[in-house]
Design a protein around this motif. Sequence first.
Motif, PDB file in Angstrom:
ATOM      1  N   LEU A 188       0.923  -1.130  -0.105  1.00 50.38           N
ATOM      2  CA  LEU A 188      -0.061  -0.177   0.019  1.00 50.38           C
ATOM      3  C   LEU A 188       0.870   1.099   0.015  1.00 50.38           C
ATOM      4  CD1 LEU A 188      -3.067  -1.057   2.298  1.00 50.38           C
ATOM      5  CD2 LEU A 188      -2.979  -0.579  -0.193  1.00 50.38           C
ATOM      6  N   THR A 189       1.956   1.163   0.716  1.00 50.16           N
ATOM      7  CA  THR A 189       2.929   2.351   0.753  1.00 50.16           C
ATOM      8  C   THR A 189       3.541   2.486  -0.832  1.00 50.16           C
ATOM      9  OG1 THR A 189       3.631   1.888   2.926  1.00 50.16           O
ATOM     10  CG2 THR A 189       5.117   2.965   1.590  1.00 50.16           C
ATOM     11  N   LEU A 190       3.839   1.535  -1.274  1.00 50.34           N
ATOM     12  CA  LEU A 190       4.301   1.765  -2.729  1.00 50.34           C
ATOM     13  C   LEU A 190       3.230   2.234  -3.572  1.00 50.34           C
ATOM     14  CD1 LEU A 190       6.820   1.308  -4.577  1.00 50.34           C
ATOM     15  CD2 LEU A 190       6.014  -0.882  -4.915  1.00 50.34           C
ATOM     16  N   ALA A 191       1.956   1.660  -3.341  1.00 55.41           N
ATOM     17  CA  ALA A 191       0.981   2.185  -4.378  1.00 55.41           C
ATOM     18  C   ALA A 191       0.725   3.543  -4.235  1.00 55.41           C
ATOM     19  CB  ALA A 191      -0.448   1.427  -4.019  1.00 55.41           C
ATOM     20  N   CYS A 192       0.658   4.148  -2.891  1.00 55.93           N
ATOM     21  CA  CYS A 192       0.404   5.745  -2.692  1.00 55.93           C
ATOM     22  C   CYS A 192       1.543   6.369  -3.312  1.00 55.93           C
ATOM     23  CB  CYS A 192       0.422   5.856  -1.177  1.00 55.93           C
ATOM     24  SG  CYS A 192      -0.976   5.177  -0.113  1.00 55.93           S
ATOM     25  N   LEU A 193       2.872   5.975  -3.119  1.00 56.81           N
ATOM     26  CA  LEU A 193       4.019   6.631  -3.874  1.00 56.81           C
ATOM     27  C   LEU A 193       3.787   6.754  -5.332  1.00 56.81           C
ATOM     28  CD1 LEU A 193       6.820   5.767  -1.443  1.00 56.81           C
ATOM     29  CD2 LEU A 193       5.588   8.070  -1.442  1.00 56.81           C
ATOM     30  N   LEU A 194       3.642   5.668  -5.973  1.00 60.39           N
ATOM     31  CA  LEU A 194       3.574   5.371  -7.389  1.00 60.39           C
ATOM     32  C   LEU A 194       2.276   6.185  -7.735  1.00 60.39           C
ATOM     33  CD1 LEU A 194       4.312   1.630  -7.910  1.00 60.39           C
ATOM     34  CD2 LEU A 194       5.724   3.712  -8.522  1.00 60.39           C
ATOM     35  N   LEU A 195       1.378   6.117  -7.086  1.00 63.21           N
ATOM     36  CA  LEU A 195      -0.131   6.718  -7.537  1.00 63.21           C
ATOM     37  C   LEU A 195       0.226   8.449  -7.557  1.00 63.21           C
ATOM     38  CD1 LEU A 195      -2.994   4.832  -6.333  1.00 63.21           C
ATOM     39  CD2 LEU A 195      -2.438   5.382  -8.675  1.00 63.21           C
ATOM     40  N   ALA A 196       0.846   8.976  -6.505  1.00 60.51           N
ATOM     41  CA  ALA A 196       1.128  10.264  -6.369  1.00 60.51           C
ATOM     42  C   ALA A 196       2.163  10.867  -7.508  1.00 60.51           C
ATOM     43  CB  ALA A 196       2.170  10.692  -5.205  1.00 60.51           C
ATOM     44  N   GLY A 197       2.706   9.858  -8.305  1.00 59.44           N
ATOM     45  CA  GLY A 197       3.358  10.187  -9.386  1.00 59.44           C
ATOM     46  C   GLY A 197       2.789  10.160 -10.762  1.00 59.44           C
ATOM     47  N   MET A 198       1.659   9.486 -10.748  1.00 57.96           N
ATOM     48  CA  MET A 198       0.844   9.116 -11.756  1.00 57.96           C
ATOM     49  C   MET A 198      -0.566  10.000 -11.895  1.00 57.96           C
ATOM     50  SD  MET A 198       0.883   5.110 -12.154  1.00 57.96           S
ATOM     51  CE  MET A 198       2.370   4.198 -11.987  1.00 57.96           C
ATOM     52  N   LEU A 199      -0.651  10.869 -10.887  1.00 58.13           N
ATOM     53  CA  LEU A 199      -2.099  11.658 -11.032  1.00 58.13           C
ATOM     54  C   LEU A 199      -2.229  12.510 -12.297  1.00 58.13           C
ATOM     55  CD1 LEU A 199      -2.138  12.594  -7.331  1.00 58.13           C
ATOM     56  CD2 LEU A 199      -3.526  10.833  -8.522  1.00 58.13           C
ATOM     57  N   ARG A 200      -1.497  12.490 -13.195  1.00 56.64           N
ATOM     58  CA  ARG A 200      -1.899  13.100 -14.606  1.00 56.64           C
ATOM     59  C   ARG A 200      -2.804  12.204 -15.467  1.00 56.64           C
ATOM     60  NH1 ARG A 200       3.561  16.614 -16.360  1.00 56.64           N
ATOM     61  NH2 ARG A 200       4.137  16.883 -14.469  1.00 56.64           N
ATOM     62  N   LYS A 201      -2.804  11.198 -15.023  1.00 57.51           N
ATOM     63  CA  LYS A 201      -3.760  10.274 -15.583  1.00 57.51           C
ATOM     64  C   LYS A 201      -5.201  10.208 -14.895  1.00 57.51           C
ATOM     65  CE  LYS A 201      -0.612   9.007 -18.697  1.00 57.51           C
ATOM     66  NZ  LYS A 201      -0.834   9.439 -20.026  1.00 57.51           N
ATOM     67  N   PRO A 202      -6.211  10.279 -15.401  1.00 55.96           N
ATOM     68  CA  PRO A 202      -7.640  10.203 -14.899  1.00 55.96           C
ATOM     69  C   PRO A 202      -7.840   9.105 -13.927  1.00 55.96           C
ATOM     70  CG  PRO A 202      -7.852  10.981 -17.127  1.00 55.96           C
ATOM     71  CD  PRO A 202      -6.489  10.521 -16.992  1.00 55.96           C
ATOM     72  N   TRP A 203      -7.293   7.763 -14.475  1.00 53.12           N
ATOM     73  CA  TRP A 203      -7.434   6.553 -13.803  1.00 53.12           C
ATOM     74  C   TRP A 203      -6.906   6.652 -12.558  1.00 53.12           C
ATOM     75  CZ3 TRP A 203      -3.206   4.151 -12.524  1.00 53.12           C
ATOM     76  CH2 TRP A 203      -2.079   4.356 -13.189  1.00 53.12           C
ATOM     77  N   ALA A 204      -5.821   7.537 -12.209  1.00 54.55           N
ATOM     78  CA  ALA A 204      -5.031   7.256 -11.060  1.00 54.55           C
ATOM     79  C   ALA A 204      -5.929   7.987  -9.862  1.00 54.55           C
ATOM     80  CB  ALA A 204      -3.854   8.019 -11.326  1.00 54.55           C
ATOM     81  N   TYR A 205      -6.787   8.714  -9.945  1.00 55.17           N
ATOM     82  CA  TYR A 205      -7.657   9.151  -9.082  1.00 55.17           C
ATOM     83  C   TYR A 205      -8.567   8.153  -8.510  1.00 55.17           C
ATOM     84  CZ  TYR A 205      -5.892  14.018 -10.027  1.00 55.17           C
ATOM     85  OH  TYR A 205      -4.922  14.842 -10.168  1.00 55.17           O
ATOM     86  N   THR A 206      -9.105   7.329  -9.506  1.00 55.08           N
ATOM     87  CA  THR A 206      -9.938   6.010  -9.196  1.00 55.08           C
ATOM     88  C   THR A 206      -9.175   5.183  -8.295  1.00 55.08           C
ATOM     89  OG1 THR A 206     -11.228   6.337 -11.393  1.00 55.08           O
ATOM     90  CG2 THR A 206     -11.355   4.010 -10.150  1.00 55.08           C
ATOM     91  N   ALA A 207      -7.982   4.931  -8.844  1.00 51.11           N
ATOM     92  CA  ALA A 207      -7.177   3.921  -7.891  1.00 51.11           C
ATOM     93  C   ALA A 207      -7.062   4.478  -6.582  1.00 51.11           C
ATOM     94  CB  ALA A 207      -5.890   3.748  -8.745  1.00 51.11           C
ATOM     95  N   GLY A 208      -6.675   6.128  -6.631  1.00 48.44           N
ATOM     96  CA  GLY A 208      -6.438   6.742  -5.200  1.00 48.44           C
ATOM     97  C   GLY A 208      -7.760   6.494  -4.461  1.00 48.44           C
ATOM     98  N   TRP A 209      -8.988   6.229  -4.871  1.00 50.79           N
ATOM     99  CA  TRP A 209     -10.027   6.081  -4.110  1.00 50.79           C
ATOM    100  C   TRP A 209      -9.856   4.567  -3.604  1.00 50.79           C
ATOM    101  CZ3 TRP A 209     -13.116   9.219  -1.463  1.00 50.79           C
ATOM    102  CH2 TRP A 209     -13.092  10.491  -1.963  1.00 50.79           C
TER     103      TRP A 209
END
Length: 128
Positions: free
Chosen positions: A50-71
């Motif tokens: 989950l830690t790695l997922a958070c850090l990777l998603l923080a860098g991928m938030l230019r893509k709309p799907w990353a916000y869904t993954a954040g949820w």
Amino acid sequence: MSNPEQRSPRRGMCAAILCLEAIALGLTTPVMITIADVDTGLALAIGLGLTLACLLLAGMLRKPWAYTAGWLVQVAAVGLGFVVPIMFVLGGIFALLWGTADFLGRKIERERAEAYAAFAAEQAAPEA
């Protein structure tokens, strides 16, 4: 956004939440091992995953799907409360922060785009 040179407030706020959440989720790993008696391998996979997922998603938030993954990360953080009960509270707080950052970021971007459109229309209109 109408001005590509502008930074996205939504992306910045959501990335900050994910980075802070990564710290909290990483620290659940030793708690799962020592207090909740979760198998070390499973605790490492969950907490550090989950830690790695958070850090990777923080860098991928230019893509709309990353916000869904954040949820989905927020759901997982709250769900971690079944293993470490305090995560119901802490995960809920991060979910609330994530939702607020997402909502306010969208609102700021929408109002900024409207302001740019109004300014451009004003500049393009012939002076009377």
